[in-house]
Design an enzyme around this catalytic site. Structure first.
Site, short mmCIF file in Angstrom:
data_model
loop_
_atom_site.label_atom_id
_atom_site.label_comp_id
_atom_site.label_asym_id
_atom_site.label_seq_id
_atom_site.Cartn_x
_atom_site.Cartn_y
_atom_site.Cartn_z
N TYR A 33 9.77 -18.95 -67.61
CA TYR A 33 10.45 -19.12 -68.89
C TYR A 33 11.72 -19.92 -68.72
CZ TYR A 33 13.99 -15.62 -67.68
OH TYR A 33 15.03 -14.94 -67.08
N LYS A 153 11.95 -18.84 -61.96
CA LYS A 153 12.38 -18.10 -63.16
C LYS A 153 11.17 -17.46 -63.83
CE LYS A 153 15.66 -18.91 -66.99
NZ LYS A 153 16.56 -17.80 -66.70
N GLU A 186 24.10 -12.73 -57.28
CA GLU A 186 24.31 -13.23 -58.64
C GLU A 186 24.27 -12.03 -59.57
OE1 GLU A 186 21.00 -15.61 -60.14
OE2 GLU A 186 19.61 -14.53 -58.84
N LEU A 210 18.82 -17.55 -58.67
CA LEU A 210 18.26 -18.49 -59.64
C LEU A 210 19.23 -19.68 -59.70
CD1 LEU A 210 18.16 -19.31 -63.01
CD2 LEU A 210 16.06 -18.98 -61.72
N1 PDD Z 1 19.34 -15.97 -67.53
N2 PDD Z 1 20.69 -15.80 -62.68
C1 PDD Z 1 19.71 -15.13 -63.32
C2 PDD Z 1 19.02 -14.01 -62.61
C3 PDD Z 1 19.35 -15.48 -64.64
O1 PDD Z 1 18.38 -14.83 -65.27
C4 PDD Z 1 20.05 -16.54 -65.27
C5 PDD Z 1 19.71 -16.98 -66.68
C6 PDD Z 1 21.07 -17.21 -64.56
C7 PDD Z 1 21.82 -18.37 -65.15
O2 PDD Z 1 20.97 -19.47 -65.31
P1 PDD Z 1 21.24 -20.57 -66.43
O3 PDD Z 1 22.60 -21.08 -66.18
O4 PDD Z 1 20.19 -21.59 -66.20
O5 PDD Z 1 21.13 -19.88 -67.78
C8 PDD Z 1 21.35 -16.82 -63.26
C9 PDD Z 1 18.84 -16.33 -68.85
C10 PDD Z 1 19.92 -16.83 -69.76
C11 PDD Z 1 18.06 -15.17 -69.41
O6 PDD Z 1 17.26 -14.63 -68.65
O7 PDD Z 1 18.21 -14.84 -70.59
#
Ligand code: PDD
Length: 293
Positions: A33, A153, A186, A210
């Site tokens: 996703y 992801k 993270e 991620l």
């Molecule tokens: N989450 N780390 C994890 C485990 C994440 O699920 C996410 C993003 C990030 C940040 O990634 P990005 O900058 O590409 O949004 C880091 C999304 C927003 C979610 O699962 O809703």
């Protein structure tokens, strides 16, 4: 007008937007996703999100038969149909619908099955994130007990869900996931950062975090502004002794972390480096989308 969603080429009311009960995303978390921010009806960082989606599909051998161009058009169509100027768009691709069997469905080597592509949009108040720059947010820590390929992801987010709920139960905004040796990987849905002696430190990419789009964007903006960024693992002890801390993600482009497990970080208020990075981040948002709070 009811909220609208996208399912395999069709836009329909959210209440009617369903997948088959044997979708492999539901049964195995066999799906990837993306979550993208939409401001002023424009999708922020669309190209990097698309590139990450393609990489993740390739890692799992999911054959999505839609090129970037048509995918972009479908995403824009859904945003326009809902009429939201500020929202987030969620895009999910599962391997498809098939009789439950762990191995990929269809005949090897092609394993042909039609992936299921769904998209939803939700209104989102980005101005709230700018207000939170003043107060900052708290995080707690949780053990990182996820699988070994969290760089992909996938919708297999149970460990993240449990960590986020633990944070919510503790009235914290986020849970930072701590691995062996006290390494902060993270957050449950955000990337984690600290600032020490003017240096901005975050875990390197690889298989243990991620690779966040907001993370990547912030590194570029910081370096362009002559700020020093170190991509290296840091420990919880370092975080507790840091001058400042913060987190980044699509839905929280940058937020100061002022408490970790109830202990103040630095002065316990938003620090100068985070303020500077927030200015760079929101200027970049304005440059790309024209949106300002
Ligand atoms: N989450 N780390 C994890 C485990 C994440 O699920 C996410 C993003 C990030 C940040 O990634 P990005 O900058 O590409 O949004 C880091 C999304 C927003 C979610 O699962 O809703």
């Amino acid at each position: 007008m009811p909220q609208l969603a996208y399912v395999n080429g069709r836009i329909l009311p959210l209440a009617d937007a369903t997948l088959h009960i044997e979708d492999r995303g539901t049964q195995f978390g066999d799906a990837v996703y993306e979550v993208c921010a939409v401001m002023n009806r424009r999708i922020l960082d669309w190209q990097p999100h698309c590139a990450r989606l393609r990489r993740n599909l390739a890692e799992l051998g999911i054959m999505l038969d839609i090129a970037d161009g048509p995918l972009t058009l479908q995403a824009r169509r859904l945003i326009a149909a809902n009429g939201f100027a500020e929202c987030i768009i969620y895009i999910q691709v599962s391997r498809g619908t098939a009789k439950r069997d762990h191995a990929f469905p269809g005949a090897a080597p092609a394993n042909l099955v039609m992936p299921n592509l769904v998209m939803t949009v939700r209104r989102f108040d980005f101005a709230q994130r700018i207000r939170q720059l003043e107060t900052g947010i708290s995080v707690i820590t949780q053990p990182d007990n996820r699988w070994g390929r969290v760089d992909i992801k996938t919708t297999g987010l149970l460990a993240n869900v449990l960590a986020k709920q633990a944070a919510k139960d503790a009235s914290a905004f986020e849970a930072w996931l701590v691995a062996d040796g006290g390494i902060v990987r993270e957050g449950s849905s955000t990337n984690a950062w600290i600032v020490k002696d003017g240096r901005i430190i975050t875990h390197p990419t690889g298989t243990a975090i991620l690779p966040g789009i907001a993370r990547d964007s912030l590194i570029r903006l910081a370096r362009a502004a002559q700020l020093q960024v170190e991509e290296r693992p840091f420990t919880l002890a370092e975080a507790l002794a840091a001058d400042e801390a913060f987190l980044t993600s699509t839905t929280s482009p940058i937020l100061p972390v002022v408490r970790i497990d109830g202990q103040k970080v630095g002065s316990g208020t938003t620090g100068p480096v985070v303020r500077r990075l927030a200015e760079l981040t929101w200027n970049e948002v304005a440059r790309q989308t024209g949106w300002r709070a």
